[in-house]
Write a protein that holds these residues in place. Structure first.
Motif, PDB file in Angstrom:
ATOM      1  N   UNK A   1     -20.087 -14.215 -32.844  1.00 51.43           N
ATOM      2  CA  UNK A   1     -21.036 -14.186 -31.728  1.00 51.43           C
ATOM      3  C   UNK A   1     -20.354 -14.517 -30.397  1.00 51.43           C
ATOM      4  N   UNK A   2     -19.449 -15.470 -30.428  1.00 53.53           N
ATOM      5  CA  UNK A   2     -18.716 -15.836 -29.214  1.00 53.53           C
ATOM      6  C   UNK A   2     -17.816 -14.700 -28.745  1.00 53.53           C
ATOM      7  N   UNK A   3     -17.259 -13.940 -29.678  1.00 55.98           N
ATOM      8  CA  UNK A   3     -16.399 -12.804 -29.315  1.00 55.98           C
ATOM      9  C   UNK A   3     -17.187 -11.750 -28.546  1.00 55.98           C
ATOM     10  N   UNK A   4     -18.414 -11.478 -28.979  1.00 53.42           N
ATOM     11  CA  UNK A   4     -19.259 -10.513 -28.267  1.00 53.42           C
ATOM     12  C   UNK A   4     -19.563 -11.014 -26.861  1.00 53.42           C
ATOM     13  N   UNK A   5     -19.922 -12.300 -26.761  1.00 54.99           N
ATOM     14  CA  UNK A   5     -20.204 -12.882 -25.442  1.00 54.99           C
ATOM     15  C   UNK A   5     -18.964 -12.841 -24.552  1.00 54.99           C
ATOM     16  N   UNK A   6     -17.800 -13.092 -25.136  1.00 53.80           N
ATOM     17  CA  UNK A   6     -16.539 -13.073 -24.379  1.00 53.80           C
ATOM     18  C   UNK A   6     -16.295 -11.703 -23.752  1.00 53.80           C
ATOM     19  N   UNK A   7     -16.493 -10.639 -24.497  1.00 61.14           N
ATOM     20  CA  UNK A   7     -16.257  -9.295 -23.970  1.00 61.14           C
ATOM     21  C   UNK A   7     -17.244  -8.963 -22.854  1.00 61.14           C
ATOM     22  N   UNK A   8     -18.495  -9.413 -22.986  1.00 60.65           N
ATOM     23  CA  UNK A   8     -19.481  -9.177 -21.930  1.00 60.65           C
ATOM     24  C   UNK A   8     -19.098  -9.907 -20.643  1.00 60.65           C
TER      25      UNK A   8
ATOM     26  N   UNK B   1      -3.342  -9.240 -16.024  1.00 62.08           N
ATOM     27  CA  UNK B   1      -4.539  -9.020 -16.829  1.00 62.08           C
ATOM     28  C   UNK B   1      -4.593  -9.965 -18.019  1.00 62.08           C
ATOM     29  N   UNK B   2      -3.435 -10.267 -18.593  1.00 62.51           N
ATOM     30  CA  UNK B   2      -3.406 -11.227 -19.699  1.00 62.51           C
ATOM     31  C   UNK B   2      -3.881 -12.595 -19.225  1.00 62.51           C
ATOM     32  N   UNK B   3      -3.379 -13.056 -18.085  1.00 56.56           N
ATOM     33  CA  UNK B   3      -3.807 -14.343 -17.552  1.00 56.56           C
ATOM     34  C   UNK B   3      -5.296 -14.326 -17.201  1.00 56.56           C
ATOM     35  N   UNK B   4      -5.757 -13.188 -16.688  1.00 61.72           N
ATOM     36  CA  UNK B   4      -7.171 -13.076 -16.330  1.00 61.72           C
ATOM     37  C   UNK B   4      -8.048 -13.201 -17.570  1.00 61.72           C
ATOM     38  N   UNK B   5      -7.702 -12.491 -18.633  1.00 63.64           N
ATOM     39  CA  UNK B   5      -8.487 -12.588 -19.868  1.00 63.64           C
ATOM     40  C   UNK B   5      -8.408 -13.979 -20.467  1.00 63.64           C
ATOM     41  N   UNK B   6      -7.256 -14.632 -20.276  1.00 62.93           N
ATOM     42  CA  UNK B   6      -7.068 -15.964 -20.856  1.00 62.93           C
ATOM     43  C   UNK B   6      -7.903 -17.020 -20.154  1.00 62.93           C
ATOM     44  N   UNK B   7      -8.286 -16.750 -18.901  1.00 61.70           N
ATOM     45  CA  UNK B   7      -9.126 -17.706 -18.188  1.00 61.70           C
ATOM     46  C   UNK B   7     -10.470 -17.903 -18.879  1.00 61.70           C
TER      47      UNK B   7
ATOM     48  N   UNK C   1     -14.263  -9.141  -9.760  1.00 62.17           N
ATOM     49  CA  UNK C   1     -12.927  -9.226  -9.171  1.00 62.17           C
ATOM     50  C   UNK C   1     -12.490  -7.916  -8.529  1.00 62.17           C
ATOM     51  N   UNK C   2     -13.328  -6.884  -8.682  1.00 61.58           N
ATOM     52  CA  UNK C   2     -13.085  -5.575  -8.071  1.00 61.58           C
ATOM     53  C   UNK C   2     -11.796  -4.923  -8.586  1.00 61.58           C
ATOM     54  N   UNK C   3     -11.557  -5.070  -9.882  1.00 59.04           N
ATOM     55  CA  UNK C   3     -10.419  -4.387 -10.487  1.00 59.04           C
ATOM     56  C   UNK C   3     -10.700  -2.886 -10.548  1.00 59.04           C
ATOM     57  N   UNK C   4      -9.726  -2.047 -10.231  1.00 64.50           N
ATOM     58  CA  UNK C   4      -9.939  -0.587 -10.284  1.00 64.50           C
ATOM     59  C   UNK C   4     -10.174  -0.109 -11.709  1.00 64.50           C
ATOM     60  N   UNK C   5     -10.760   1.068 -11.845  1.00 67.52           N
ATOM     61  CA  UNK C   5     -11.150   1.591 -13.151  1.00 67.52           C
ATOM     62  C   UNK C   5      -9.957   1.754 -14.094  1.00 67.52           C
ATOM     63  N   UNK C   6      -8.786   2.101 -13.536  1.00 64.79           N
ATOM     64  CA  UNK C   6      -7.623   2.337 -14.405  1.00 64.79           C
ATOM     65  C   UNK C   6      -7.109   1.063 -15.071  1.00 64.79           C
ATOM     66  N   UNK C   7      -7.562  -0.103 -14.621  1.00 66.47           N
ATOM     67  CA  UNK C   7      -7.146  -1.365 -15.236  1.00 66.47           C
ATOM     68  C   UNK C   7      -7.919  -1.658 -16.532  1.00 66.47           C
ATOM     69  N   UNK C   8      -9.095  -1.043 -16.667  1.00 68.03           N
ATOM     70  CA  UNK C   8     -10.017  -1.504 -17.711  1.00 68.03           C
ATOM     71  C   UNK C   8      -9.553  -1.184 -19.126  1.00 68.03           C
ATOM     72  N   UNK C   9      -8.831  -0.083 -19.308  1.00 70.92           N
ATOM     73  CA  UNK C   9      -8.362   0.256 -20.649  1.00 70.92           C
ATOM     74  C   UNK C   9      -7.471  -0.856 -21.204  1.00 70.92           C
TER      75      UNK C   9
ATOM     76  N   UNK D   1      -6.330  -6.102 -24.224  1.00 73.09           N
ATOM     77  CA  UNK D   1      -5.869  -7.489 -24.179  1.00 73.09           C
ATOM     78  C   UNK D   1      -7.004  -8.432 -24.572  1.00 73.09           C
ATOM     79  N   UNK D   2      -8.232  -8.106 -24.162  1.00 73.80           N
ATOM     80  CA  UNK D   2      -9.378  -8.922 -24.539  1.00 73.80           C
ATOM     81  C   UNK D   2      -9.576  -8.973 -26.046  1.00 73.80           C
ATOM     82  N   UNK D   3      -9.447  -7.835 -26.713  1.00 71.31           N
ATOM     83  CA  UNK D   3      -9.552  -7.797 -28.175  1.00 71.31           C
ATOM     84  C   UNK D   3      -8.439  -8.641 -28.808  1.00 71.31           C
ATOM     85  N   UNK D   4      -7.232  -8.551 -28.235  1.00 74.17           N
ATOM     86  CA  UNK D   4      -6.124  -9.355 -28.760  1.00 74.17           C
ATOM     87  C   UNK D   4      -6.384 -10.851 -28.600  1.00 74.17           C
ATOM     88  N   UNK D   5      -7.030 -11.233 -27.513  1.00 70.08           N
ATOM     89  CA  UNK D   5      -7.380 -12.645 -27.325  1.00 70.08           C
ATOM     90  C   UNK D   5      -8.375 -13.103 -28.393  1.00 70.08           C
TER      91      UNK D   5
END
Length: 484
Positions: free
Chosen positions: A89-96, A46-52, A105-113, A118-122
């Motif tokens: 503004x870019x941070x808001x776009x990043x989270x969207x 998930x860290x690598x995914x957010x980093x992409x 990517x069809x990640x299951x719901x339990x991954x999203x928390x 990790x997204x906020x940390x990025x």
């Protein structure tokens, strides 16, 4: 400038050696050993995914600001409010974008928390790096060096309490590690802001769309560099999890080895952060960059060859000594990855010079080739060799990208190939390879032989003329004509 570089890189290395090894081997390794490989593998994926998608967070603002501010330091107060507004503004776009991409990517719901955390940390990490780019752009290199270890120092304190306090140790979860990162990144950002606040006079936040678009137009070539580099260095962890049936476990094994590569790469990353404003100022003043380029590459070559070869020959014993689930297989993964450190270190030198020169289009073409090559190699090697295939793909890609950058620097700056110096580099590398292979074959306590590799590296650097007694004496005397 060379003396300034050496003094600051010396300070930078000392500061980081005091903090980061303890964090890597005391905190990060303990976290990996405390939680299961699958649990850490999920975090790594998930860290690598957010980093992409970190390009959206940064959009090249860090490198653009570092280069621009080092040449025009008086413009800090003018640019800072607009840059900060743009970051928000870019941070808001990043989270969207992250939310949409995770669903595609069809990640299951339990991954999203964990994904959101990790997204906020990025976002926070990108903010810290931007604030630090102002510090280094103003020429406060030692202050920037201290800020570079502040987050890790705070993590040592926070995670140390969580990991070694008997009341919490048995309940430790990977989410706690992520929460600790959030807390320490917020504190680091506040400290970095306080450092530069005194230089901000009569500044106010104003939403000026035309001005923000102008900044984006100027920074997008830097953003593309960051995006392409992120893809070919981070997509492997995502592809392992996606392509293999037991992907999270293989990703966990890959993460154990990749964490050591990440730790080694911090050396090159820190040097690049120091070199970028120096190269930019020298190019602005029409000074020759070759003395500083030569000096910095000698240092990086000695360090990267010594460390990479030492770790390669002791790879299995390092992994079994550090990790509960370490074995010969994970050692081989580390072996391929650590060899890529040599090429990555060279990229931090030559790529930084190209960035300072503004040669973004040609450098981006190299990175496009690197991305295509890495994805194709991963698609071929991961199903056949699992995590080991991803490590081999990384190694090949890094060397192709670095050598292409070396050739590009030679063409742009017209520096002829120095065959004598090239011979010194090659002979030094061969001597290290043979010496460390011999040490690895000795019977006894392997750790002592492993540590012996590093003073031996320094001795061989003197033997093959990469460092000389005259150069050291001239450095100590304060003269800036080292004859490098």
């Amino acid at each position: 400038m060379k003396r300034e570089f050496l003094l600051n890189i010396g300070f930078l290395i000392v500061v980081n050696l005091l903090i980061k090894p303890f964090y890597i081997f005391g905190i990060d390794r303990t976290v990996q050993n405390t939680v299961e490989a699958r649990e850490y593998g999920l975090y790594f994926t998930l860290f690598n995914f957010t980093f992409l998608f970190q390009i959206i967070n940064d959009f090249g603002l860090q490198n653009f600001n570092n280069r621009h501010l080092s040449q025009h330091r008086q413009l800090l107060a003018k640019y800072f409010p607009s840059f900060l507004m743009l970051k928000f503004l870019l941070a808001i776009l990043y989270l969207l974008v992250l939310y949409v991409a995770a669903n595609l990517a069809d990640y299951p719901d339990e991954y999203f928390h964990m994904l959101w955390l990790i997204g906020v940390n990025c976002i926070l990490l990108s903010l810290v790096l931007y604030l630090r780019s102002n510090v280094s752009g103003l020429g406060w290199y030692r202050t920037d060096s201290l800020l570079s270890v502040l987050n890790r120092s705070l993590m040592i304190v926070v995670c140390g309490i969580l990991l070694w306090n008997p009341a919490w140790k048995g309940d430790f979860r990977i989410e706690w590690f992520v929460y600790a990162q959030t807390f320490t990144l917020v504190l680091t950002a506040l400290v970095a802001f306080a450092v530069i606040f005194r230089e901000l006079k009569n500044w106010v936040f104003r939403l000026r769309p035309v001005y923000l678009l102008l900044i984006l137009k100027k920074s997008y070539p830097y953003a593309l560099v960051i995006f392409l580099m992120t893809v070919y260095t981070r997509i492997d962890g995502v592809m392992i999890e996606r392509l293999l049936a037991d992907g999270t476990r293989e990703a966990g094994i890959y993460a154990m080895a990749y964490r050591l590569l990440d730790a080694a790469n911090m050396f090159g990353f820190l040097i690049a952060g120091l070199l970028l404003p120096m190269f930019a100022r020298m190019l602005r003043d029409r000074q020759s960059v070759f003395p500083l380029l030569n000096l910095s590459f000698r240092i990086v070559w000695v360090v990267s060859i010594g460390l990479a070869f030492a770790v390669f020959f002791f790879r299995e014993r390092i992994m079994t000594g550090l990790y509960v689930e370490g074995d010969a297989y994970s050692g081989d993964v580390l072996g391929y990855l650590i060899l890529s450190f040599i090429a990555a270190s060279g990229t931090y030198i030559h790529g930084t010079l190209l960035t300072a020169n503004g040669s973004m289009l040609k450098m981006n073409l190299i990175f496009v080739i690197g991305v295509i090559l890495n994805v194709l190699l991963n698609c071929w090697l991961i199903p056949e060799m699992q995590a080991l295939g991803a490590a081999l793909a990384t190694c090949i890609t890094q060397f192709v990208v670095w050598l292409a950058q070396v050739e590009l620097v030679r063409r742009i700056f017209g520096k002829p190939l120095q065959w004598r110096l090239l011979g010194q580099f090659v002979l030094f590398a061969v001597a290290c390879l043979l010496s460390f292979q011999w040490l690895a074959g000795l019977q006894g306590k392997w750790l002592w032989y492993f540590l012996l590799c590093f003073p031996l590296t320094g001795a061989l650097a003197f033997v093959f003329g990469l460092v000389t007694r005259r150069q050291i004496l001239e450095l100590l005397s304060g003269r800036d004509n080292f004859g490098w």
